[in-house]
Structures are given as structure tokens and as C-alpha cells.
Scaffold this motif. Structure first.
Motif, mmCIF file in Angstrom:
data_model
loop_
_atom_site.group_PDB
_atom_site.id
_atom_site.type_symbol
_atom_site.label_atom_id
_atom_site.label_comp_id
_atom_site.label_asym_id
_atom_site.label_seq_id
_atom_site.Cartn_x
_atom_site.Cartn_y
_atom_site.Cartn_z
ATOM 1 N N HIS A 113 0.861 -1.236 -0.081
ATOM 2 C CA HIS A 113 0.060 -0.036 -0.096
ATOM 3 C C HIS A 113 0.920 1.173 -0.046
ATOM 4 O O HIS A 113 1.919 1.156 0.260
ATOM 5 C CB HIS A 113 -0.958 0.016 1.059
ATOM 6 N N ASP B 282 -10.243 -0.239 -0.703
ATOM 7 C CA ASP B 282 -8.930 0.016 -1.482
ATOM 8 C C ASP B 282 -8.578 1.559 -1.289
ATOM 9 O O ASP B 282 -7.547 1.701 -1.714
ATOM 10 C CB ASP B 282 -9.733 -0.041 -3.036
ATOM 11 N N GLU C 235 -14.522 1.163 -1.343
ATOM 12 C CA GLU C 235 -14.164 0.258 -2.141
ATOM 13 C C GLU C 235 -14.040 1.206 -3.704
ATOM 14 O O GLU C 235 -14.678 2.287 -3.868
ATOM 15 C CB GLU C 235 -15.437 -0.598 -2.614
ATOM 16 N N GLU C 236 -13.163 0.729 -4.396
ATOM 17 C CA GLU C 236 -12.707 1.483 -5.460
ATOM 18 C C GLU C 236 -13.934 1.981 -6.464
ATOM 19 O O GLU C 236 -14.074 3.213 -6.767
ATOM 20 C CB GLU C 236 -11.794 0.695 -6.220
ATOM 21 N N SER D 201 -3.552 4.201 0.065
ATOM 22 C CA SER D 201 -4.202 3.432 -1.176
ATOM 23 C C SER D 201 -3.607 2.086 -1.229
ATOM 24 O O SER D 201 -2.463 1.952 -1.261
ATOM 25 C CB SER D 201 -3.817 4.125 -2.222
ATOM 26 N N LYS E 31 -5.108 -2.233 -2.822
ATOM 27 C CA LYS E 31 -6.150 -3.146 -3.081
ATOM 28 C C LYS E 31 -6.468 -4.006 -1.686
ATOM 29 O O LYS E 31 -5.544 -4.490 -0.989
ATOM 30 C CB LYS E 31 -5.610 -4.198 -4.029
ATOM 31 N N ASN E 32 -7.518 -3.762 -1.249
ATOM 32 C CA ASN E 32 -8.283 -4.832 0.009
ATOM 33 C C ASN E 32 -7.068 -4.606 1.168
ATOM 34 O O ASN E 32 -6.826 -5.459 1.696
ATOM 35 C CB ASN E 32 -7.913 -5.970 -0.668
#
Lengths: 154, 154
Positions: free
Chosen positions: A124, B41, B62-63, B120, B122-123
Motif C-alpha cells: 500500500h 481500496d 471500495e474502488e 491506497s 487493494k483490499n
């Protein structure tokens, strides 16, 4: 943002890891560039509020490094970042910021600390959103890299 | 942590997104469980420090949801989370916390805000490290889910 205000954070990080984990990190080159982002697998973040200033601090670790710190401090090495590891990152964030707070208090700068937040997630990135200047500084070791990022606005 | 202190944050999130993005989020069930983690995200995080309390807030998107908010607010929809999106998340975090600060000030609760940090990745997951109680609450929409998490200790 003058060096008087930044060095206590860098000194405190080196000091905490040397004292608590017997680990000597090698300071890299500080970076003031706006598009430079701290990148890692687990980060401790904390807000700071003082009478004249407010800001934020983050310490980001690569997984291999924080697992070795866990091993050196507690004698156990989990296979991946679990709740014990995130607890440790929260405590390290408190300790580093608290150490800097004491050093800065001696110089007449005062601020209060919020409570830490820990983010986990492979690769991240962290962005401190403030109009003030920010500084990011890498620290390296044979186990991996850590980044400290400090941002203050008046 | 009483509901007087929490509701202003939830109201402020709904209000900011309705006003700024013409988006009505549907509040889910608040969760006080310790092992429940906000997952998403992109997250905006901010520290809060008051005379009697300190704490932290995070808003995780979420994105798909944040890209639609970007579209509704600015008329442009990037393909993924870029610096404009993280700037927006930082501003939303400031607005939501600032709105709650005003509502709470009317009730006699005071705190100051640190500067926001945006993560930032993902997940990623967020864990507020504090001895105090924390509350996590999902908000849903057809575009995806957001989580707000608030933590205070006295």
C-alpha cells in the motif's frame, strides 16, 4: 518546517528500534518531493495537534522487516502480518511519536498525540494530505526497509 | 462512548455525500466487535485531540464507489485510484470530521483535528489501536460499500 522539528522523530525511531529490538537501521536520504510515496506492507499512523501546528506521522514497514522486529522483541516470528504484529506497529508508532514529543517539549515545542491507526495490505501507499511541507525518509537494514513520513502545517 | 458522540459522524458522512455527490448511502448495522476490520481500496484517516478525549476516524471506500463519487462530484471518472482521487478522499475526510466537529461543538464537546492521511492499496485493512471503544459502520450503495470507523478514549 525546520530540522529542529524533524530530527527528534528520526532520532526517536532509531532509538526505539535499537533499544527495543536491538536493531540498527541505516538512515537514507531525506526526500521532500511531493510525488514520493511511502510504500510497504504495514503502516502505523498518528495525528498530532499543538497550539500552533497540526500534522501527521506514518511509519511504514516491509513485511520482512516488521516480522524480524517482532522476532527480536518478542522472540516469536509469525509467518505473516497478524493482529499481534499490527498491535506492535501501533505501539512502536506511539513510542516513536512519544519520544519525539518529549525531545521537542524540551525545546519548547508542544503537541498532543491522537490514537494510532494501523493499516495492513501488501504494497500500500501513504499520502499525507496537508498544505504544509512533508518529509519522507527511508531507513534500511538487511531485513528490509522502513519509511518514516512527517508532515506539519501551521 | 455514547451515541451522542457517534451519530454526528454518521450524519455528517451521509450529509457530505448527499450534498457534494448527490449520493444517498444506506446505513448498515453498527458493529462494536473488536475483530471486525474495515476493508477497502482507499481510506482517509484523521486524528482528533480534545481536552478530555483523543481518538481517530477512518473512512474506507471500495474502488468502484469512490470512482463514482469522483464522477458525480467532478464529472470525471479515472480508471483507477490516482492522486486526484486520494486528494478527494482527504478532502471528504476533512469535511466529514469538520461537520461532526461543528455538530459536537453545539453540544459542548470540543476536539481539534490533525491533518488527514490517505492510504491506497487493494483490499487493505484498518485497525484503530486504542483502549477505548470503537464503532465500525458500513454504508452501502449500488456502486459499492464504504465503512466509517470511529474510536475514542478518554
Amino acid at each position: 518546517m525546520n530540522v529542529d522539528f524533524i530530527n527528534p522523530f528520526l532520532d526517536s525511531l532509531l532509538n526505539v528500534l535499537k533499544t527495543m529490538a536491538n536493531l540498527e537501521l541505516k538512515p537514507g536520504k531525506p526526500n521532500l518531493k511531493k510525488d514520493n510515496l511511502a510504500k510497504g506492507d504495514v503502516s502505523g499512523l498518528i495525528g498530532m495537534v499543538g497550539p500552533q501546528t497540526k500534522g501527521s506521522l506514518s511509519i511504514t514497514f516491509e513485511e520482512s522487516l516488521i516480522l524480524e522486529i517482532m522476532n527480536k522483541m518478542l522472540g516469536e516470528k509469525p509467518e505473516s502480518i497478524d493482529e499481534e504484529v499490527t498491535d506492535l506497529v501501533g505501539e512502536l508508532t506511539n513510542m516513536v511519536t512519544g519520544g519525539a514529543k518529549n525531545l521537542l517539549s524540551d525545546k519548547g515545542y508542544e503537541f498532543d498525540m491522537a490514537t494510532p491507526i494501523v493499516v495492513s495490505g501488501k504494497n500500500h501507499t501513504i499520502a499525507h494530505k496537508s498544505d504544509g511541507q512533508k518529509i519522507i525518509m527511508p531507513f534500511s537494514s538487511i531485513y528490509g526497509t522502513a519509511y518514516i513520513e512527517i508532515c506539519f502545517e501551521s
